[in-house]
Write a protein that holds these residues in place. Structure first.
Motif, PDB file in Angstrom:
ATOM      1  N   ALA A 156       0.840  -1.202   0.000  1.00 22.33           N
ATOM      2  CA  ALA A 156       0.000   0.000   0.000  1.00 22.33           C
ATOM      3  C   ALA A 156       0.874   1.250   0.000  1.00 22.33           C
ATOM      4  O   ALA A 156       0.543   2.260  -0.642  1.00 22.33           O
ATOM      5  CB  ALA A 156      -0.921  -0.003   1.211  1.00 22.33           C
ATOM      6  N   LYS A 157       1.998   1.191   0.704  1.00 20.91           N
ATOM      7  CA  LYS A 157       2.926   2.316   0.745  1.00 20.91           C
ATOM      8  C   LYS A 157       3.531   2.574  -0.635  1.00 20.91           C
ATOM      9  O   LYS A 157       3.695   3.725  -1.055  1.00 20.91           O
ATOM     10  CB  LYS A 157       4.042   2.012   1.761  1.00 20.91           C
ATOM     11  CG  LYS A 157       5.109   3.079   1.876  1.00 20.91           C
ATOM     12  CD  LYS A 157       6.092   2.731   2.986  1.00 20.91           C
ATOM     13  CE  LYS A 157       6.858   1.447   2.695  1.00 20.91           C
ATOM     14  NZ  LYS A 157       7.872   1.138   3.723  1.00 20.91           N
ATOM     15  N   VAL A 158       3.828   1.506  -1.354  1.00 21.62           N
ATOM     16  CA  VAL A 158       4.498   1.613  -2.653  1.00 21.62           C
ATOM     17  C   VAL A 158       3.509   1.848  -3.796  1.00 21.62           C
ATOM     18  O   VAL A 158       3.748   2.682  -4.681  1.00 21.62           O
ATOM     19  CB  VAL A 158       5.331   0.343  -2.933  1.00 21.62           C
ATOM     20  CG1 VAL A 158       5.876   0.345  -4.352  1.00 21.62           C
ATOM     21  CG2 VAL A 158       6.460   0.217  -1.925  1.00 21.62           C
ATOM     22  N   SER A 159       2.389   1.109  -3.784  1.00 22.19           N
ATOM     23  CA  SER A 159       1.489   1.116  -4.938  1.00 22.19           C
ATOM     24  C   SER A 159       0.053   1.513  -4.629  1.00 22.19           C
ATOM     25  O   SER A 159      -0.728   1.767  -5.544  1.00 22.19           O
ATOM     26  CB  SER A 159       1.475  -0.286  -5.579  1.00 22.19           C
ATOM     27  OG  SER A 159       2.759  -0.659  -6.011  1.00 22.19           O
ATOM     28  N   GLY A 160      -0.338   1.511  -3.368  1.00 24.70           N
ATOM     29  CA  GLY A 160      -1.709   1.839  -3.013  1.00 24.70           C
ATOM     30  C   GLY A 160      -2.488   0.604  -2.600  1.00 24.70           C
ATOM     31  O   GLY A 160      -1.929  -0.482  -2.422  1.00 24.70           O
ATOM     32  N   SER A 161      -3.793   0.777  -2.462  1.00 18.67           N
ATOM     33  CA  SER A 161      -4.638  -0.338  -2.014  1.00 18.67           C
ATOM     34  C   SER A 161      -4.773  -1.395  -3.110  1.00 18.67           C
ATOM     35  O   SER A 161      -4.579  -1.124  -4.297  1.00 18.67           O
ATOM     36  CB  SER A 161      -6.020   0.177  -1.617  1.00 18.67           C
ATOM     37  OG  SER A 161      -6.667   0.749  -2.738  1.00 18.67           O
ATOM     38  N   HIS A 278      -5.458  -5.576  -7.853  1.00 18.40           N
ATOM     39  CA  HIS A 278      -5.277  -4.964  -9.168  1.00 18.40           C
ATOM     40  C   HIS A 278      -4.308  -5.740 -10.062  1.00 18.40           C
ATOM     41  O   HIS A 278      -4.367  -5.621 -11.291  1.00 18.40           O
ATOM     42  CB  HIS A 278      -4.761  -3.532  -9.022  1.00 18.40           C
ATOM     43  CG  HIS A 278      -5.773  -2.573  -8.496  1.00 18.40           C
ATOM     44  ND1 HIS A 278      -7.038  -2.448  -9.037  1.00 18.40           N
ATOM     45  CD2 HIS A 278      -5.711  -1.682  -7.475  1.00 18.40           C
ATOM     46  CE1 HIS A 278      -7.706  -1.516  -8.375  1.00 18.40           C
ATOM     47  NE2 HIS A 278      -6.933  -1.045  -7.419  1.00 18.40           N
ATOM     48  N   GLN A 279      -3.402  -6.493  -9.464  1.00 20.74           N
ATOM     49  CA  GLN A 279      -2.400  -7.227 -10.236  1.00 20.74           C
ATOM     50  C   GLN A 279      -2.206  -8.609  -9.621  1.00 20.74           C
ATOM     51  O   GLN A 279      -2.074  -8.738  -8.403  1.00 20.74           O
ATOM     52  CB  GLN A 279      -1.061  -6.479 -10.241  1.00 20.74           C
ATOM     53  CG  GLN A 279       0.054  -7.219 -10.969  1.00 20.74           C
ATOM     54  CD  GLN A 279       1.388  -6.493 -10.906  1.00 20.74           C
ATOM     55  OE1 GLN A 279       1.451  -5.298 -10.627  1.00 20.74           O
ATOM     56  NE2 GLN A 279       2.470  -7.214 -11.160  1.00 20.74           N
ATOM     57  N   PHE A 280      -2.201  -9.625 -10.474  1.00 19.22           N
ATOM     58  CA  PHE A 280      -1.989 -10.989  -9.990  1.00 19.22           C
ATOM     59  C   PHE A 280      -1.495 -11.845 -11.150  1.00 19.22           C
ATOM     60  O   PHE A 280      -1.564 -11.440 -12.318  1.00 19.22           O
ATOM     61  CB  PHE A 280      -3.278 -11.578  -9.403  1.00 19.22           C
ATOM     62  CG  PHE A 280      -4.430 -11.645 -10.378  1.00 19.22           C
ATOM     63  CD1 PHE A 280      -4.716 -12.808 -11.070  1.00 19.22           C
ATOM     64  CD2 PHE A 280      -5.236 -10.527 -10.593  1.00 19.22           C
ATOM     65  CE1 PHE A 280      -5.773 -12.872 -11.970  1.00 19.22           C
ATOM     66  CE2 PHE A 280      -6.300 -10.579 -11.481  1.00 19.22           C
ATOM     67  CZ  PHE A 280      -6.570 -11.745 -12.175  1.00 19.22           C
ATOM     68  N   ASP A 281      -0.999 -13.014 -10.839  1.00 21.33           N
ATOM     69  CA  ASP A 281      -0.522 -13.953 -11.862  1.00 21.33           C
ATOM     70  C   ASP A 281      -1.509 -15.101 -11.998  1.00 21.33           C
ATOM     71  O   ASP A 281      -2.194 -15.481 -11.043  1.00 21.33           O
ATOM     72  CB  ASP A 281       0.863 -14.488 -11.498  1.00 21.33           C
ATOM     73  CG  ASP A 281       1.924 -13.401 -11.512  1.00 21.33           C
ATOM     74  OD1 ASP A 281       1.794 -12.474 -12.339  1.00 21.33           O
ATOM     75  OD2 ASP A 281       2.868 -13.469 -10.700  1.00 21.33           O
TER      76      ASP A 281
END
Length: 425
Positions: A156-161, A278-281
């Motif tokens: 969350a610090k780097v990319s958000g929720s 938002h992002q997954f493999d």
């Protein structure tokens, strides 16, 4: 897209399909009207072009006043031909625009209704009774923190929720799941693929993701690229514009890729953990086959998904998804929902869709047969969506001390590791 001949011959079936999906029924009549205008304009253009050709022959033989009159008519006719051609193109563009807005025809066997009107086909496995075992199960966020496997706070610090780090055993667990999924798929005859995560508009539109699903697609406007939400898009586009010999079917691919979804419309839902991100493999199965074989192939994809979850010893149920909850491309879809103990309910882990000829028509993929070339069928099925599978493993196989038992089938892909231990133990 659907076959225009089907629309002309049985518009009521198309209307019924749209109605069952909860989509615009008037689109059918608008499309029929545009189709009629296109055909009428085309006929008019052909008539005028034929007259123009005949006139050209007459002008070559004519003399004097007759030739002058014919030349005057030729000038008028040239303008009429251009106008008819423009009308034909305009009608064709309108027809194509409307056709791209029409969803696939529903399979008559698909349940009709909204999200909650699915039909449960079967339930496999028995959810654990943690109360009988004498302890309250922890959710995957707490387990992930104890194991040093999941970090959502720094993400969350780097990319958000809705982002996360998989660290240590979490990262190894993902790699093990992906390798296990690819191993199963290749053993079943699938060709493994690493696919692009960025695609051009024709691939995204051709697979049906720029209609009702467009709000969940990330777009890089400056470069006119889309980030895929599934490798289905890239694999479907792999044979775009090609003709495949019928005797080479089925073609089966298992694609691994990162996936990106905006999760629009889910504000406040699943904000804790890695269920909705938002992002997954993901490892995705994809099949090209004949339309006649598509229904049987759909059941095969479902069986491969069940085989994978059976190996992971996760209780699950299989549902027949209702018409109003289908994507635009799917004629019918089965979901497999895994049991999540701390939520006390089943949550989607995988799905498989029969897209019939819908995507193939949009992407111009055909098969070569003895009777000529015609569209083939495409199907897709998720073998492993990594984050949700990790959630199901951690929560279903946890022990009272926060350790997690690794399913036996997964152990060879984790170097033989049997237990994931808390880092502070």
């Amino acid at each position: 897209m659907i076959d225009l001949r089907q629309l002309r011959e049985d518009p009521d079936r198309v209307r019924a399909s749209q109605r069952a999906r909860g989509e615009d029924v008037e689109l059918v009549d608008a499309l029929l009207s545009a189709d009629e205008r296109r055909r009428s304009a085309g006929s008019r253009f052909d008539e005028l072009r034929n007259e123009q050709k005949q006139l050209g022959k007459q002008i070559g033989k004519a003399k004097g006043e007759e030739k002058s009159a014919l030349l005057e008519r030729a000038g008028t006719l040239s303008a009429e031909v251009k106008a008819a051609d423009a009308a034909q193109r305009e009608a064709a563009e309108e027809q194509q625009r409307l056709l791209l807005g029409l969803s696939n025809l529903l399979d008559p066997a698909a349940p009709v209704g909204g999200e909650e009107d699915f039909v449960t086909i079967e339930e496999i496995g028995q959810p654990r009774d943690f109360a009988a075992e004498g302890f309250e199960p922890r959710d995957h966020v707490d387990l992930g923190r104890m194991l040093g496997a999941i970090d959502t706070e720094r993400a969350a610090k780097v990319s958000g929720s809705r982002f996360y780090y998989l660290t240590g055993p979490g990262a190894l667990l993902e790699l093990a799941l992906v390798n296990m999924a690819i191993a199963q798929a290749t053993e079943a005859g699938f060709t493994a693929m690493i696919t692009p995560a960025l695609v051009k508009p024709p691939a995204m539109e051709g697979t049906g993701f720029l209609g009702q699903a467009a709000e969940n697609v990330f777009r890089l406007a400056e470069d006119d690229f889309y980030l895929v939400g599934t490798s289905e898009v890239a694999i479907a586009g792999y044979h775009m514009g090609e003709i495949i010999d019928e005797d080479k079917l089925p073609l089966r691919y298992a694609g691994f890729s990162p996936c990106f979804r905006r999760e629009a419309g889910t504000y406040g839902k699943d904000t804790r953990g890695i269920i909705r991100v938002h992002q997954f493999d993901k490892v995705e199965m994809f099949s090209y086959t004949t339309p006649e074989e598509a229904e049987a192939e759909h059941l095969r994809l479902l069986d491969w998904e069940k085989e994978f979850l059976n190996k992971l010893e996760i209780p699950y149920r299989v549902i027949d998804v209702a018409s109003g909850d289908l994507g635009a491309s799917a004629a019918r879809k089965f979901d497999i929902e895994g049991w999540i103990p701390t939520q006390g309910k089943y949550r989607e882990l995988t799905s498989t869709s029969n897209c019939t000829e819908f995507q193939a028509r949009r992407l111009d993929i055909r098969m070569r047969t003895d009777q000529g070339n015609r569209p083939l069928a495409t199907l897709n099925g998720t073998l492993c969506a990594v984050p949700r599978t990790i959630v199901a493993i951690l929560e279903n196989h946890q022990r009272e001390d926060g350790s997690v038992v690794v399913p036996e089938a997964l152990r060879p892909y984790l170097g033989g590791r049997e237990i994931l231990e808390p880092i502070n133990k």
